[in-house]
Write an enzyme that holds these catalytic residues in place. Structure first.
Site, PDB file in Angstrom:
ATOM      1  N   ASP A 290     -15.162   4.414  -8.354  1.00 45.73           N
ATOM      2  CA  ASP A 290     -15.824   3.296  -7.774  1.00 45.73           C
ATOM      3  C   ASP A 290     -17.087   3.890  -7.276  1.00 45.73           C
ATOM      4  OD1 ASP A 290     -16.310   0.687  -7.785  1.00 45.73           O
ATOM      5  OD2 ASP A 290     -15.484   0.654  -5.644  1.00 45.73           O
TER       6      ASP A 290
ATOM      7  N   ASN B 233     -20.532   1.646  -7.310  1.00 46.03           N
ATOM      8  CA  ASN B 233     -19.496   1.235  -6.125  1.00 46.03           C
ATOM      9  C   ASN B 233     -19.769  -0.309  -6.183  1.00 46.03           C
ATOM     10  OD1 ASN B 233     -19.474   0.352  -3.065  1.00 46.03           O
ATOM     11  ND2 ASN B 233     -17.781   1.927  -3.753  1.00 46.03           N
TER      12      ASN B 233
ATOM     13  N   ARG C  98      -9.641  -2.306  -9.686  1.00 46.60           N
ATOM     14  CA  ARG C  98      -8.065  -2.638 -10.575  1.00 46.60           C
ATOM     15  C   ARG C  98      -8.472  -3.596 -11.512  1.00 46.60           C
ATOM     16  NH1 ARG C  98      -5.444  -3.742  -4.256  1.00 46.60           N
ATOM     17  NH2 ARG C  98      -4.796  -1.902  -4.051  1.00 46.60           N
TER      18      ARG C  98
ATOM     19  N   ASP D  17      -2.993   3.679  -5.499  1.00 46.88           N
ATOM     20  CA  ASP D  17      -4.112   4.007  -4.616  1.00 46.88           C
ATOM     21  C   ASP D  17      -4.461   5.665  -4.553  1.00 46.88           C
ATOM     22  OD1 ASP D  17      -4.575   1.395  -4.070  1.00 46.88           O
ATOM     23  OD2 ASP D  17      -4.212   1.389  -1.951  1.00 46.88           O
TER      24      ASP D  17
ATOM     25  N   ASP E  29      -4.717  -8.025  -2.369  1.00 45.22           N
ATOM     26  CA  ASP E  29      -3.522  -7.552  -2.547  1.00 45.22           C
ATOM     27  C   ASP E  29      -2.599  -8.597  -2.545  1.00 45.22           C
ATOM     28  OD1 ASP E  29      -3.826  -6.754  -0.251  1.00 45.22           O
ATOM     29  OD2 ASP E  29      -3.002  -4.901  -0.688  1.00 45.22           O
TER      30      ASP E  29
ATOM     31  N   HIS F 124      -8.792   4.711   4.352  1.00 44.04           N
ATOM     32  CA  HIS F 124      -7.741   3.959   3.492  1.00 44.04           C
ATOM     33  C   HIS F 124      -7.661   2.453   4.225  1.00 44.04           C
ATOM     34  CE1 HIS F 124      -5.508   5.056   7.322  1.00 44.04           C
ATOM     35  NE2 HIS F 124      -5.216   4.057   7.047  1.00 44.04           N
TER      36      HIS F 124
ATOM     37  N   SER G 274     -12.256  -3.110   6.895  1.00 49.92           N
ATOM     38  CA  SER G 274     -11.524  -3.930   7.911  1.00 49.92           C
ATOM     39  C   SER G 274     -12.386  -5.053   8.241  1.00 49.92           C
ATOM     40  CB  SER G 274     -11.152  -2.935   9.175  1.00 49.92           C
ATOM     41  OG  SER G 274     -12.309  -2.342   9.499  1.00 49.92           O
TER      42      SER G 274
END
Length: 402
Positions: free
Chosen positions: A45, A73, A81, A97, A183, A216, A220
């Site tokens: 990505d 990106n 996905r 992942d 998700d 990861h 946020s």
């Protein structure tokens, strides 16, 4: 020559994944399932750290078929996905992942479970590496369950085995407008639409890796994203599950995991403007989805905080949050000969606050921790009445026999 359909398509979305990608792909290469039964679709990505080049190298040497797609990106995990899902040909898909890794035998065990049980979703046990992982759903291996009969609603990450026919039948894709909780939305829909869910709890299938650089944590970002996530998940549940106990049971998840933390310790450091905005964002959610059935499933301090949010009482919330943050044990007030336990959190029986006693009433699972609690209520009264009636009848029978 016709190529047999693979059993599982492993979809890897990768962004700036080095050096974690190395172990990730090693875990794929080490799988015990026949490589001819697997295809890997890796979507780079827009990485600039060598991720795309390493994926290409892997594709050239891997024993299974690997397809690498490189794109600009997209800003989140949903796009890659969805691209991978659109290219998948396997009977099942598994979302891996790029900074995590598979456990040994993971794909073989999960595919075997799905084939044996005929289920549409398989959860493999997850362990955390330098980060926490969900735990409550791994008590035992279960061949067939559903979202209402287990704790699987508390693991809504995408790292599951999904039957591709289920996803195609319902046109399921990740919501690219969400930057957190996408998700959860996808997985909850799969749970609700699935013909059965399996749990592989006796073997670690997935290692959730905490990165040293913190990357990861996908975008946020602002607290408003959390409200977006809660809103989407609540609407999905309401759309697919009729009002009542089963809906309340599932609503517990977005209220407890997504909404409540917005009114936890962080709230104490929020500006007045942010506090007002949080109450504004929460209002339509509380008005629409907050029910007595949801409230009863919460601990007292959780219920109290959300009650104050539902009633739009921001002036009362900070004292409660401070009490909870201090990890104080609320005093227990036992009434009705121990059949009712009220936990004395702030504002209890404060006339000016006007919070109903019922908000402070501990449900049995919480009340059992307090000495003197007598579980049963009316049922216990009825049992005593039945025993008394039996004694009376027995004494009469004895007198008549005499």
């Amino acid at each position: 020559m016709a190529v047999a359909q693979p059993d599982v398509s492993v979809i890897i979305g990768a962004y700036e994944a080095m050096p974690y990608l190395i172990e990730c792909l090693s875990s794929v290469e080490a799988q015990t399932i026949d490589p001819m039964r697997v295809e890997v679709i890796a979507v780079d990505d827009g990485s600039t750290d060598g991720t795309g080049e390493y994926l290409q190298e892997f594709a050239e040497r891997a024993p299974m078929h690997v397809r690498v797609i490189r794109q600009e990106n997209s800003g989140g995990p949903s796009g890659p996905r969805n691209v991978g899902l659109g290219k998948a040909t396997g009977r099942y898909v598994f979302f891996l992942d790029a900074d995590d890794r598979l456990g040994p035998e993971a794909l073989e065990r999960m595919v075997d479970m799905a084939d044996r049980a005929g289920t549409d979703v398989v959860l493999g046990k997850v362990e955390g590496v330098n980060r926490s992982a969900p735990k409550s759903m791994w008590g035992k291996t279960v061949e067939r369950t559903d979202v209402f009969s287990s704790n699987i609603k508390f693991t809504l990450s995408a790292q599951k085995l999904f039957r591709r026919a289920l996803l195609d039948r319902h046109g399921m894709r990740f919501d690219e407008s969400l930057f957190t909780g996408e998700d959860a939305l996808f997985t909850m829909e799969a749970y609700l639409r699935a013909d059965g869910v399996s749990v592989v709890a006796d073997h670690t299938c997935y290692y959730l890796v905490g990165r040293d650089d913190g990357k990861h944590v996908t975008k946020s970002g602002s607290y408003t994203l959390r409200f977006d996530s809660a809103r989407a998940l609540m609407k999905l549940i309401a759309d697919l599950v009729p009002a009542g106990g089963r809906r309340d049971q599932l609503m517990l998840r977005p209220f407890l995991v997504t909404l409540l933390p917005q009114f936890g310790p962080k709230y104490l450091t929020d500006s007045e403007e942010v506090r007002r905005h949080k109450f504004e964002l929460a209002k339509p959610l509380m008005d629409t989805y907050w029910t007595e059935g949801v409230a009863q499933r919460l601990k007292v301090h959780e219920r109290l905080r959300l009650h104050l949010v539902a009633e739009q009482r921001p002036e009362l919330l900070p004292e409660v949050v401070k009490f909870v943050k201090a990890k104080k044990q609320a005093a227990a007030l036992l009434e009705r000969k121990g059949r009712r336990v009220y936990l004395v959190y702030p504002h209890f029986r404060d006339r000016a606050a006007g919070v109903p006693d019922a908000v402070y009433l501990a449900e049995p699972r919480e009340a059992r921790a307090f000495p003197g609690y007598r579980e049963g209520g009316v049922d216990t009264f009825m049992r005593r009445a039945v025993r008394k009636a039996r004694r009376v009848l027995t004494s009469r029978e004895v007198r008549h026999a005499a």
